[in-house]
Enzyme design. Sequence first.
Site, short mmCIF file in Angstrom:
data_model
loop_
_atom_site.label_atom_id
_atom_site.label_comp_id
_atom_site.label_asym_id
_atom_site.label_seq_id
_atom_site.Cartn_x
_atom_site.Cartn_y
_atom_site.Cartn_z
N MET A 53 4.10 6.76 -5.28
CA MET A 53 3.20 7.08 -6.39
C MET A 53 1.93 6.24 -6.36
O MET A 53 1.47 5.77 -7.41
CB MET A 53 3.93 6.88 -7.75
N ASP B 146 14.21 18.69 -10.57
CA ASP B 146 12.87 18.08 -10.53
C ASP B 146 11.93 18.89 -9.65
O ASP B 146 12.37 19.58 -8.75
CB ASP B 146 12.96 16.68 -9.90
N LYS C 171 8.13 17.08 -13.37
CA LYS C 171 7.24 16.05 -13.93
C LYS C 171 6.31 15.65 -12.81
O LYS C 171 6.76 15.22 -11.78
CB LYS C 171 8.01 14.79 -14.33
N1 SAH Z 1 13.51 9.34 -6.26
C1 SAH Z 1 12.43 9.67 -5.36
C2 SAH Z 1 11.12 9.08 -5.82
C3 SAH Z 1 10.60 9.67 -7.12
S1 SAH Z 1 9.04 9.05 -7.57
C4 SAH Z 1 12.80 9.20 -3.95
O1 SAH Z 1 13.78 8.48 -3.78
O2 SAH Z 1 12.11 9.59 -3.01
C5 SAH Z 1 7.96 10.30 -6.92
C6 SAH Z 1 7.24 9.79 -5.70
O3 SAH Z 1 8.08 9.84 -4.55
C7 SAH Z 1 6.03 10.62 -5.29
O4 SAH Z 1 4.90 10.31 -6.06
C8 SAH Z 1 5.86 10.18 -3.86
O5 SAH Z 1 5.28 8.90 -3.78
C9 SAH Z 1 7.30 10.07 -3.41
N2 SAH Z 1 7.78 11.29 -2.74
C10 SAH Z 1 8.81 12.07 -3.12
N3 SAH Z 1 9.03 13.06 -2.22
C11 SAH Z 1 8.11 12.88 -1.23
C12 SAH Z 1 7.83 13.54 -0.01
N4 SAH Z 1 8.53 14.60 0.41
N5 SAH Z 1 6.82 13.05 0.76
C13 SAH Z 1 6.12 11.98 0.39
N6 SAH Z 1 6.33 11.32 -0.77
C14 SAH Z 1 7.33 11.75 -1.55
#
Ligand code: SAH
Length: 263
Positions: free
Chosen positions: A179, A41, A63
């Site tokens: 998100m 990803d 994505k």
């Molecule tokens: N599975 C992931 C979430 C995927 S959805 C998890 O557990 O973190 C994608 C969203 O995750 C992004 O839009 C943002 O809101 C958040 N996100 C993922 N990585 C991030 C990071 N390093 N810092 C801040 N938000 C993050």
Amino acid sequence: MKSSESSTPKVMLVGAGPGDPDLLTLKAIKAIRSATVLMVDDLVGDGVMRFARKSARVVYVGKRGGCASTPQAFIEKLMAAEALKGERVVRLKGGDPFVFGRGGEEAQHLREQGIEVEVVNGITSGLAAATSIGVPLTHRNHAHGVMFVTGHAKAGEESLHWPTLAAAAAQGITLVIYMGISTIESLQDGLLQGLAASTPAGVIQHASLPKQRHVQTTLADLAGMVRRENIGSPAIIVIGDVLRATNCMNQAPELGMIQGIAA
Ligand code: SAH
């Protein structure tokens, strides 16, 4: 699910954490090292990829909301095809594979085709983001629990009813919103129907990475602050009184007691 010794085709859904490779689990590192095919990803940090074998085939299937992305059906088909060929397939997903990000759908689809699925947890970005600014999400002086929610509805579906969520949050539940940047104005308006305008709110972008930035303000100023400071995705929004407990050193009496016992 436990890995088996048989030759059943298998895919590992592996949580890559929020980006900092030091936040990977040992199990994730072992899985990445063993992979012959890695499907990655775009939220997976570059530092994480240094554990991959040089000979591994790496497929980036990024994505990002609003941008062209690899269709989900294609990702699922490719994973299945590679696993059926006998490749050791690792699907690397940002954060935890089962916290948003469609890990559940992918596991279901693979299992329907008789492919074994093993899931390796990762540190979800909601946890890492809060901790990176010193926020204890369930500090018991401020909160009774925490809710992880998405600000982004599935295409064709209604988003969350924010006033209802605000009513729950007003009982002392911290809100962690994934998100949420593109819908921040409407979620702020909805939350203001059940939470005080002065409720603390914070936003953390690129949590755990050197480029991390964060802002802290009130619910009434949340969207304004994010737009003024040009905070974009990926970001986590935290709302609740726990943001008042960011400086852990304020817990001096408790700390003193612990040190006293240790001495
Ligand atoms: N599975 C992931 C979430 C995927 S959805 C998890 O557990 O973190 C994608 C969203 O995750 C992004 O839009 C943002 O809101 C958040 N996100 C993922 N990585 C991030 C990071 N390093 N810092 C801040 N938000 C993050």
